[in-house]
Design a protein around this motif. Sequence first.
Motif, PDB file in Angstrom:
ATOM      1  N   PRO A 418       0.811  -1.219   0.000  1.00 10.81           N
ATOM      2  CA  PRO A 418       0.000   0.000   0.000  1.00 10.81           C
ATOM      3  C   PRO A 418       0.847   1.273   0.000  1.00 10.81           C
ATOM      4  O   PRO A 418       1.881   1.324   0.653  1.00 10.81           O
ATOM      5  N   SER A 419       0.409   2.263  -0.746  1.00 11.97           N
ATOM      6  CA  SER A 419       1.022   3.583  -0.671  1.00 11.97           C
ATOM      7  C   SER A 419       0.733   4.173   0.709  1.00 11.97           C
ATOM      8  O   SER A 419      -0.346   3.977   1.256  1.00 11.97           O
ATOM      9  N   PRO A 420       1.711   4.911   1.273  1.00 12.05           N
ATOM     10  CA  PRO A 420       1.464   5.485   2.606  1.00 12.05           C
ATOM     11  C   PRO A 420       0.482   6.654   2.581  1.00 12.05           C
ATOM     12  O   PRO A 420      -0.092   6.985   3.618  1.00 12.05           O
ATOM     13  N   ASN A 421       0.311   7.302   1.430  1.00 13.21           N
ATOM     14  CA  ASN A 421      -0.503   8.533   1.460  1.00 13.21           C
ATOM     15  C   ASN A 421      -1.333   8.764   0.202  1.00 13.21           C
ATOM     16  O   ASN A 421      -1.730   9.878  -0.079  1.00 13.21           O
ATOM     17  N   LEU A 422      -1.564   7.719  -0.566  1.00 12.61           N
ATOM     18  CA  LEU A 422      -2.434   7.882  -1.736  1.00 12.61           C
ATOM     19  C   LEU A 422      -3.565   6.857  -1.673  1.00 12.61           C
ATOM     20  O   LEU A 422      -3.313   5.651  -1.543  1.00 12.61           O
ATOM     21  N   PHE A 423      -4.786   7.360  -1.754  1.00 19.82           N
ATOM     22  CA  PHE A 423      -5.960   6.514  -1.569  1.00 19.82           C
ATOM     23  C   PHE A 423      -6.894   6.669  -2.762  1.00 19.82           C
ATOM     24  O   PHE A 423      -6.772   7.618  -3.536  1.00 19.82           O
ATOM     25  N   VAL A 424      -7.809   5.731  -2.885  1.00 14.72           N
ATOM     26  CA  VAL A 424      -8.676   5.743  -4.060  1.00 14.72           C
ATOM     27  C   VAL A 424     -10.089   5.353  -3.642  1.00 14.72           C
ATOM     28  O   VAL A 424     -10.290   4.532  -2.740  1.00 14.72           O
ATOM     29  N   ALA A 425     -11.084   5.966  -4.303  1.00 17.15           N
ATOM     30  CA  ALA A 425     -12.479   5.682  -3.939  1.00 17.15           C
ATOM     31  C   ALA A 425     -13.377   5.833  -5.160  1.00 17.15           C
ATOM     32  O   ALA A 425     -12.994   6.445  -6.157  1.00 17.15           O
ATOM     33  N   GLY A 426     -14.536   5.242  -5.057  1.00 15.09           N
ATOM     34  CA  GLY A 426     -15.549   5.397  -6.108  1.00 15.09           C
ATOM     35  C   GLY A 426     -15.312   4.461  -7.280  1.00 15.09           C
ATOM     36  O   GLY A 426     -14.758   3.368  -7.132  1.00 15.09           O
ATOM     37  N   GLU A 427     -15.724   4.911  -8.463  1.00 15.42           N
ATOM     38  CA  GLU A 427     -15.622   4.049  -9.646  1.00 15.42           C
ATOM     39  C   GLU A 427     -14.198   3.579  -9.910  1.00 15.42           C
ATOM     40  O   GLU A 427     -13.995   2.527 -10.516  1.00 15.42           O
ATOM     41  N   MET A 428     -13.216   4.350  -9.479  1.00 14.39           N
ATOM     42  CA  MET A 428     -11.824   3.977  -9.745  1.00 14.39           C
ATOM     43  C   MET A 428     -11.402   2.719  -8.988  1.00 14.39           C
ATOM     44  O   MET A 428     -10.341   2.160  -9.276  1.00 14.39           O
ATOM     45  N   MET A 429     -12.241   2.298  -8.004  1.00 10.59           N
ATOM     46  CA  MET A 429     -11.915   1.068  -7.284  1.00 10.59           C
ATOM     47  C   MET A 429     -13.135   0.169  -7.085  1.00 10.59           C
ATOM     48  O   MET A 429     -13.046  -0.866  -6.427  1.00 10.59           O
ATOM     49  N   ALA A 430     -14.276   0.545  -7.660  1.00 13.18           N
ATOM     50  CA  ALA A 430     -15.504  -0.224  -7.423  1.00 13.18           C
ATOM     51  C   ALA A 430     -15.375  -1.676  -7.888  1.00 13.18           C
ATOM     52  O   ALA A 430     -16.019  -2.579  -7.343  1.00 13.18           O
ATOM     53  N   GLY A 431     -14.515  -1.894  -8.879  1.00 16.93           N
ATOM     54  CA  GLY A 431     -14.325  -3.241  -9.398  1.00 16.93           C
ATOM     55  C   GLY A 431     -13.762  -4.227  -8.380  1.00 16.93           C
ATOM     56  O   GLY A 431     -13.831  -5.444  -8.589  1.00 16.93           O
ATOM     57  N   ASN A 432     -13.202  -3.737  -7.274  1.00 14.43           N
ATOM     58  CA  ASN A 432     -12.764  -4.639  -6.213  1.00 14.43           C
ATOM     59  C   ASN A 432     -13.949  -5.389  -5.627  1.00 14.43           C
ATOM     60  O   ASN A 432     -13.809  -6.493  -5.122  1.00 14.43           O
ATOM     61  N   VAL A 433     -15.111  -4.726  -5.647  1.00 14.82           N
ATOM     62  CA  VAL A 433     -16.317  -5.319  -5.070  1.00 14.82           C
ATOM     63  C   VAL A 433     -17.231  -5.836  -6.183  1.00 14.82           C
ATOM     64  O   VAL A 433     -17.881  -6.866  -6.051  1.00 14.82           O
ATOM     65  N   LEU A 434     -17.262  -5.090  -7.284  1.00 12.77           N
ATOM     66  CA  LEU A 434     -18.136  -5.413  -8.407  1.00 12.77           C
ATOM     67  C   LEU A 434     -17.287  -5.825  -9.608  1.00 12.77           C
ATOM     68  O   LEU A 434     -16.898  -4.974 -10.397  1.00 12.77           O
ATOM     69  N   GLY A 435     -17.032  -7.103  -9.731  1.00  9.57           N
ATOM     70  CA  GLY A 435     -16.240  -7.552 -10.873  1.00  9.57           C
ATOM     71  C   GLY A 435     -17.072  -7.624 -12.135  1.00  9.57           C
ATOM     72  O   GLY A 435     -16.596  -7.421 -13.241  1.00  9.57           O
ATOM     73  N   LYS A 436     -18.342  -7.946 -11.956  1.00  9.90           N
ATOM     74  CA  LYS A 436     -19.304  -7.857 -13.061  1.00  9.90           C
ATOM     75  C   LYS A 436     -20.716  -7.804 -12.497  1.00  9.90           C
ATOM     76  O   LYS A 436     -20.907  -7.992 -11.300  1.00  9.90           O
ATOM     77  N   GLY A 437     -21.689  -7.565 -13.390  1.00 16.56           N
ATOM     78  CA  GLY A 437     -23.075  -7.486 -12.937  1.00 16.56           C
ATOM     79  C   GLY A 437     -23.341  -6.207 -12.155  1.00 16.56           C
ATOM     80  O   GLY A 437     -22.468  -5.359 -12.004  1.00 16.56           O
ATOM     81  N   TYR A 438     -24.576  -6.098 -11.681  1.00 17.98           N
ATOM     82  CA  TYR A 438     -24.924  -4.897 -10.926  1.00 17.98           C
ATOM     83  C   TYR A 438     -26.187  -5.157 -10.137  1.00 17.98           C
ATOM     84  O   TYR A 438     -27.015  -5.972 -10.526  1.00 17.98           O
ATOM     85  N   THR A 439     -26.312  -4.488  -9.029  1.00 17.40           N
ATOM     86  CA  THR A 439     -27.591  -4.466  -8.337  1.00 17.40           C
ATOM     87  C   THR A 439     -27.832  -3.048  -7.851  1.00 17.40           C
ATOM     88  O   THR A 439     -26.891  -2.378  -7.406  1.00 17.40           O
ATOM     89  N   ALA A 440     -29.054  -2.563  -8.024  1.00 18.10           N
ATOM     90  CA  ALA A 440     -29.364  -1.140  -7.847  1.00 18.10           C
ATOM     91  C   ALA A 440     -28.801  -0.572  -6.551  1.00 18.10           C
ATOM     92  O   ALA A 440     -28.954  -1.162  -5.484  1.00 18.10           O
ATOM     93  N   GLY A 441     -28.158   0.582  -6.656  1.00 16.26           N
ATOM     94  CA  GLY A 441     -27.732   1.332  -5.477  1.00 16.26           C
ATOM     95  C   GLY A 441     -26.412   0.902  -4.881  1.00 16.26           C
ATOM     96  O   GLY A 441     -25.940   1.509  -3.911  1.00 16.26           O
TER      97      GLY A 441
END
Lengths: 471, 386
Positions: A418-441
């Motif tokens: 891990p970088s000590p001071n650079l973080f990422v959020a939102g669509e730029m990392m959503a694929g960690n949880v959502l590899g494919k498919g979708y469910t509303a919200g």
Amino acid sequence: MKIVIDVLVIGGGNAALCAALMAREAGASVLMLEASPKAWRGGNSQHTRNLRCMHDAPQDVLVEAYPEEEYWQDLLKVTGGETSEHLARLVIRASSNCRDWMRRHGVRFQPPLSGALHVARTNAFFMGGGKALVNAYYRSAEALGVKVRYDTPVAEILLDQDRFVGVVTEAGETIKARAGVLAAGGFESNREWLREAWGRNDRGEWPADNFLIRGTRFNQGVLLKFMMNAGADTIGDPSQGHCVAIDARAPLYDGGICTRIDCVSLGVVVNRDGERFYDEGEDFWPKRYAIWGRLVAQQPDQIGYSIIDRKVVGRFMPPVFPGVTADSLPELALKLGLPADAFMHTLNRYNNACQPGSFNHTILDDCRTEGLAPAKTHWALPIDTPPFYGYALRPGITFTYLSLKVDDTAAVRFADKPSPNLFVAGEMMAGNVLGKGYTAGVGMSIGTAFGRIAGTQAAAAALGTANPRTV
Amino acid sequence: MAAIDNLMNLAAEAESALDANVAEVDRILHICNACRYCETFCAVFPAMTRRLDFNVADAHYLANLCHNCSACLYACQYAAPHEFGVNVPKTLAQVRRDTYVEYAFPRVLGMLYRRNGLTVAMAVSLGVAAFLIGTILLKGSVFVHGLEGEFYAIFPHNLLAVLFGSAFGFSILALSIGVARFWREVSEPGKPVPLPNALGEATRSVLTLKYLDGGHGDGCNNEDDAFTLWRRRFHHFTFYGFMLCFASTSLATLYHYLFAVEAPYPYLSLPVLLGTAGGIGLLIGPVGLFWLNLRRNPLQIDEAQRSMDRGFIALLFFVSLTGLALLVWRESAAMPLLLAVHLGFVMGFFLTLPYGKFAHGIFRCAALLKYAIEKRRPNPVQAGSE
């Protein structure tokens, strides 16, 4: 150059705002760089409408219960296992207790919208939708002293190995900060990248050339690509994303929710050659619309035509554009530019295959076809009552899943460290949880959970306080 | 002849504006109906979901249901610079102005007012005041000592009763004709519903200005996407101030005819107390509304209605100001002059009442009642049950 900014947040949507607010609340000075002008701020968040929320008992606008396990199983099902259980459960738990914080920053919730009652139990709707949420967060951020700069796309991230140093804007300005949060969206608005990601099909077509972008034009994936080139760890398939079937007449960008065509399950869908290709009545449309984008993308010319008759008018959410209308099916084929013979062959076979039943669009009814391939398993009524309506469908990309890989601290990783001071959020990392498919919200659940984590972590990194492991 | 041509032009102009405005409502609400994110801000959007297309009557109905809180504008993902250019509050405000003209009786007066609300209101008021001052001057000076507040020494009670009673009566009649037509045209046949419940709900919505709370209680928008409750509060000052003045006048009429107690009434008598409290409300309210009106984001409003809005605000303010001045100096030599000016504004208010902004209250009440009735019927569009 003297560094005066603790946390630099790159992006201007929900995840960026959550990060900025959390960092500011933790005592950090925060500057946000939003690529778009003020009028277009908020990225895809301005088109969102709800947050999928875990809850063990009824909670203000949420009825009954939606326990962690059920939420997790739903996610497991739609992603087909392309997810991280650890991160997914973190998002799920965060969704159960983030709403008081959201309310404190001015977000208001409402009961489900008409036409969306099927998610009354699982999703809390933003009053006025995502743009109202974005406005509330910006007001709160500015009141707390977060500085916001619009029209400031970032071209490069300055790194010292795995340490974040600052950014260079497209205008060439260097801005340094003690910690950074990347929340600048996926690459769905970048048509060339989409073209490359989807490649060329067996027919020699470039399918992505016919895609419409449902959201912002500002998610060009510049920083995603930059970080990939800089050696950040990534996860996900670039052709995966939230892709739905929408009205082919929708604008190229920002068509949002209203370009949906909700009558698919009540009629038939044919392709350019006048042939059906999938069970339109497999399940309720809101549970199926997210697979129809890919289905249409696989058809020649990446186009489909939803065909209904008068009987079902008023039984689905009204479309934004009027349908193509005709008093006979051959005339409709002509008007839609479909081969009339093939079209009539498909429609006649379908009409003859419809079994008697009692039509009810509010339940999985018993109206189905017999001896037809592909079958239509519910709401199969003969299409025989003029006027007839046709709506052309195109794949509409909401957002892409190719992501920077993270752990539960939202830190950007290089060679699995891990970088000590650079973080990422939102669509730029959503694929960690959502590899494919979708469910509303669930996109907003991920953005909110990881936006808040990233903000907290970035503030801690900048201020030199102990790194909180959990939020 | 020129005057008639001019009026015909005005009529044609109003007609084509109405057509264009209704077409725009239809265009925009097709987008809204496919989106529905704003459904809980107010009554307009739930009413919209009961329809698939929007004709002239629907446009008038929804326009008058809209309180111009503008929450839906700032929340709109399709507002300009989006190519859809959705702006519900402005579009409905434009139709609302058409409502006041379309349903005015006689229509020609509505069209005049449509042009120049502020000027017409002021011209009528000052004209009447000048006329009254003139009649006093015919008898002598406007500064008369020793009258001790005897209003009727200047203008006999019966003269005033006939003049103002008939002006007010005509205005009420004109408004009633207009609102009856409005009601008939926007109403659709349907199963009877429990009217007392609907009436109760509509009354509550009117008295609390429910739809200026933004749906969440934070208020409405004025300059930008931030919410404020001040519009609602200043409107309350204005509305309840007006109602207190109305109560004061009604009570005074009863005193006069039933108990033969004639004005001037003592400072601590009920009519004066009610009138004073109402008058103060009618100063604070209009000043506040004017202040908000000056700062209102032009995106939210129909610019062409500004003169009508401000004309009405100014009339209310001056009716109250001159009334309070008359109360304070009623025993001084300036009383006849103050009386003439006050009566001028009251007359101006009465005469323009059916053609100006006052009508918004009447049409809005009718729309709210219609909404309270129709929401108790099953939604004819069954799109929302998947």
